[in-house]
Design an enzyme around this catalytic site. Structure first.
Site, PDB file in Angstrom:
ATOM      1  N   PRO A  81       0.833  -1.087   0.316  1.00 37.47           N
ATOM      2  CA  PRO A  81       0.362   0.412  -0.304  1.00 37.47           C
ATOM      3  C   PRO A  81       1.153   1.410  -0.140  1.00 37.47           C
ATOM      4  CG  PRO A  81      -0.517  -0.756   1.881  1.00 37.47           C
ATOM      5  CD  PRO A  81       0.512  -2.250   0.922  1.00 37.47           C
ATOM      6  N   ASN A  82       0.384   2.192  -0.651  1.00 37.16           N
ATOM      7  CA  ASN A  82       0.984   3.616  -1.151  1.00 37.16           C
ATOM      8  C   ASN A  82       2.228   3.617  -1.623  1.00 37.16           C
ATOM      9  OD1 ASN A  82      -1.141   4.735   0.828  1.00 37.16           O
ATOM     10  ND2 ASN A  82      -0.106   3.551   2.701  1.00 37.16           N
ATOM     11  N   ARG A 133       5.265  11.397  -3.187  1.00 33.80           N
ATOM     12  CA  ARG A 133       4.807  11.987  -2.271  1.00 33.80           C
ATOM     13  C   ARG A 133       5.760  11.937  -1.256  1.00 33.80           C
ATOM     14  NH1 ARG A 133       1.208  14.263  -4.550  1.00 33.80           N
ATOM     15  NH2 ARG A 133      -1.135  14.107  -4.142  1.00 33.80           N
ATOM     16  N   TYR A 147      11.237   8.996   1.153  1.00 33.36           N
ATOM     17  CA  TYR A 147      11.645   8.034   0.523  1.00 33.36           C
ATOM     18  C   TYR A 147      12.100   7.889  -1.080  1.00 33.36           C
ATOM     19  CZ  TYR A 147       8.387   5.738   3.692  1.00 33.36           C
ATOM     20  OH  TYR A 147       7.382   5.366   4.143  1.00 33.36           O
ATOM     21  N   ASN A 205       7.961  -5.655  -1.376  1.00 33.02           N
ATOM     22  CA  ASN A 205       8.199  -4.653  -0.080  1.00 33.02           C
ATOM     23  C   ASN A 205       6.691  -4.669   0.197  1.00 33.02           C
ATOM     24  OD1 ASN A 205       7.939  -2.720   0.931  1.00 33.02           O
ATOM     25  ND2 ASN A 205       8.623  -1.226  -0.003  1.00 33.02           N
ATOM     26  N   ALA A 212       2.977  -1.040   4.642  1.00 34.42           N
ATOM     27  CA  ALA A 212       3.356  -1.172   6.052  1.00 34.42           C
ATOM     28  C   ALA A 212       2.262  -2.764   6.228  1.00 34.42           C
ATOM     29  CB  ALA A 212       1.846  -0.010   6.205  1.00 34.42           C
ATOM     30  N   HIS A 250       4.543  -4.985   8.576  1.00 32.48           N
ATOM     31  CA  HIS A 250       4.176  -4.997  10.399  1.00 32.48           C
ATOM     32  C   HIS A 250       2.718  -5.913  10.506  1.00 32.48           C
ATOM     33  CE1 HIS A 250       7.723  -2.250   9.167  1.00 32.48           C
ATOM     34  NE2 HIS A 250       6.406  -1.734   8.082  1.00 32.48           N
ATOM     35  N   ASP A 308       1.621 -15.918   5.702  1.00 35.77           N
ATOM     36  CA  ASP A 308       0.762 -17.584   5.798  1.00 35.77           C
ATOM     37  C   ASP A 308       1.432 -17.761   3.982  1.00 35.77           C
ATOM     38  OD1 ASP A 308       0.721 -18.012   8.204  1.00 35.77           O
ATOM     39  OD2 ASP A 308      -1.305 -17.279   7.889  1.00 35.77           O
ATOM     40  N   GLU A 344      13.176  -9.449   1.341  1.00 34.99           N
ATOM     41  CA  GLU A 344      12.391  -8.290   2.078  1.00 34.99           C
ATOM     42  C   GLU A 344      13.104  -6.624   1.362  1.00 34.99           C
ATOM     43  OE1 GLU A 344      11.229  -9.043   5.702  1.00 34.99           O
ATOM     44  OE2 GLU A 344      10.389  -7.161   5.865  1.00 34.99           O
ATOM     45  N   HIS A 376      12.860  -2.910   1.858  1.00 30.25           N
ATOM     46  CA  HIS A 376      12.584  -1.408   1.757  1.00 30.25           C
ATOM     47  C   HIS A 376      12.810  -0.276   2.394  1.00 30.25           C
ATOM     48  CE1 HIS A 376      10.112  -3.352   4.522  1.00 30.25           C
ATOM     49  NE2 HIS A 376       9.900  -4.385   5.095  1.00 30.25           N
ATOM     50  N   ILE A 377      12.070   0.783   1.545  1.00 34.91           N
ATOM     51  CA  ILE A 377      13.430   1.626   0.889  1.00 34.91           C
ATOM     52  C   ILE A 377      14.350   2.411   1.627  1.00 34.91           C
ATOM     53  CG2 ILE A 377      12.558   4.011  -0.493  1.00 34.91           C
ATOM     54  CD1 ILE A 377      10.457   2.442  -1.822  1.00 34.91           C
ATOM     55  N   SER A 378      13.170   2.852   3.653  1.00 33.39           N
ATOM     56  CA  SER A 378      13.115   3.347   4.377  1.00 33.39           C
ATOM     57  C   SER A 378      14.547   2.516   5.094  1.00 33.39           C
ATOM     58  CB  SER A 378      12.034   4.046   5.463  1.00 33.39           C
ATOM     59  OG  SER A 378      11.546   3.555   5.797  1.00 33.39           O
ATOM     60  N   ARG A 426      12.921   4.380  12.229  1.00 36.92           N
ATOM     61  CA  ARG A 426      11.938   4.722  12.748  1.00 36.92           C
ATOM     62  C   ARG A 426      10.958   4.430  13.885  1.00 36.92           C
ATOM     63  NH1 ARG A 426       8.947   5.222   6.413  1.00 36.92           N
ATOM     64  NH2 ARG A 426       7.790   6.714   7.863  1.00 36.92           N
ATOM     65  N   ARG A 456       7.683  -0.047  13.489  1.00 39.66           N
ATOM     66  CA  ARG A 456       8.107  -0.910  12.248  1.00 39.66           C
ATOM     67  C   ARG A 456       8.985  -1.392  11.993  1.00 39.66           C
ATOM     68  NH1 ARG A 456       5.939   3.270   7.628  1.00 39.66           N
ATOM     69  NH2 ARG A 456       5.230   4.905   9.153  1.00 39.66           N
TER      70      ARG A 456
END
Ligand code: CA2
Length: 146
Positions: free
Chosen positions: A11-12, A19, A24, A75, A78, A81, A88, A99, A101-103, A108, A112
């Site tokens: 998501p996002n 943004r 990011y 990725n 959210a 978490h 599963d 896996e 993650h950009i950040s 953080r 997270r």
């Protein structure tokens, strides 16, 4: 034997490059796809980048990867978490899972710091910006490429 690597985004992440560039960066998912394609080609692989804001759609793509995917780079946003369901689903996939993650999630908020997906992933990249995807594709080349 398939050479297809699913690059799944949660998501996002459709807003990447549009943004919050301070977190990011400025690159979009289209840039990520192009960068991954260059690395994938080096190893005789093909990347398929997908993004959804819906947990069930991501699970459906993981099931699709069970049929025709050699590996999954994910990725989960959210859902990283929160989602036992994605965890599963990944456990039903037999190939490698990486896996991204950009950040740097560990720098953080504490919520997270835990990832369900990390319990399944062969490797985790966090905090390398969007370069992390191409690095993950390089690792995928070592794991499943020619
Ligand atoms: O650092 C990452 O890649 C994250 O997976 C990104 C998620 C966040 O919930 C994770 O904790 C870490 C959020 C994705 C939001 O994506 C945006 C991209 C551009 C602009 C706004 C949001």
């Amino acid at each position: 034997m398939t050479n297809l690597i699913y690059i799944l985004n949660g998501p996002n992440l459709n807003l990447l490059g549009k943004r919050q560039p301070e977190i990011y960066g400025h690159d979009t998912l289209a840039d990520v796809e192009a960068n991954c394609a260059v690395v994938a080609k080096e190893f005789g692989l093909e990347g398929r980048l997908l993004q959804s804001n819906h947990e069930g759609q991501i699970i459906d793509w993981i099931h699709e990867a069970r049929e025709n995917g050699a590996g999954i780079i994910i990725n989960p946003g959210a859902f990283t978490h929160t989602s036992v369901a994605i965890f599963d689903a990944l456990n039903t996939f037999e190939g490698p899972v990486l896996e991204v993650h950009i950040s740097n999630v560990h720098k953080r908020e504490s919520f997270r710091h835990h990832s369900y997906v990390s319990l399944r992933a062969e490797g985790v990249i966090a905090g390398f910006g969007v370069e992390g995807y191409a690095l993950a594709m390089r690792r995928m080349g070592s794991l499943v490429g020619k």
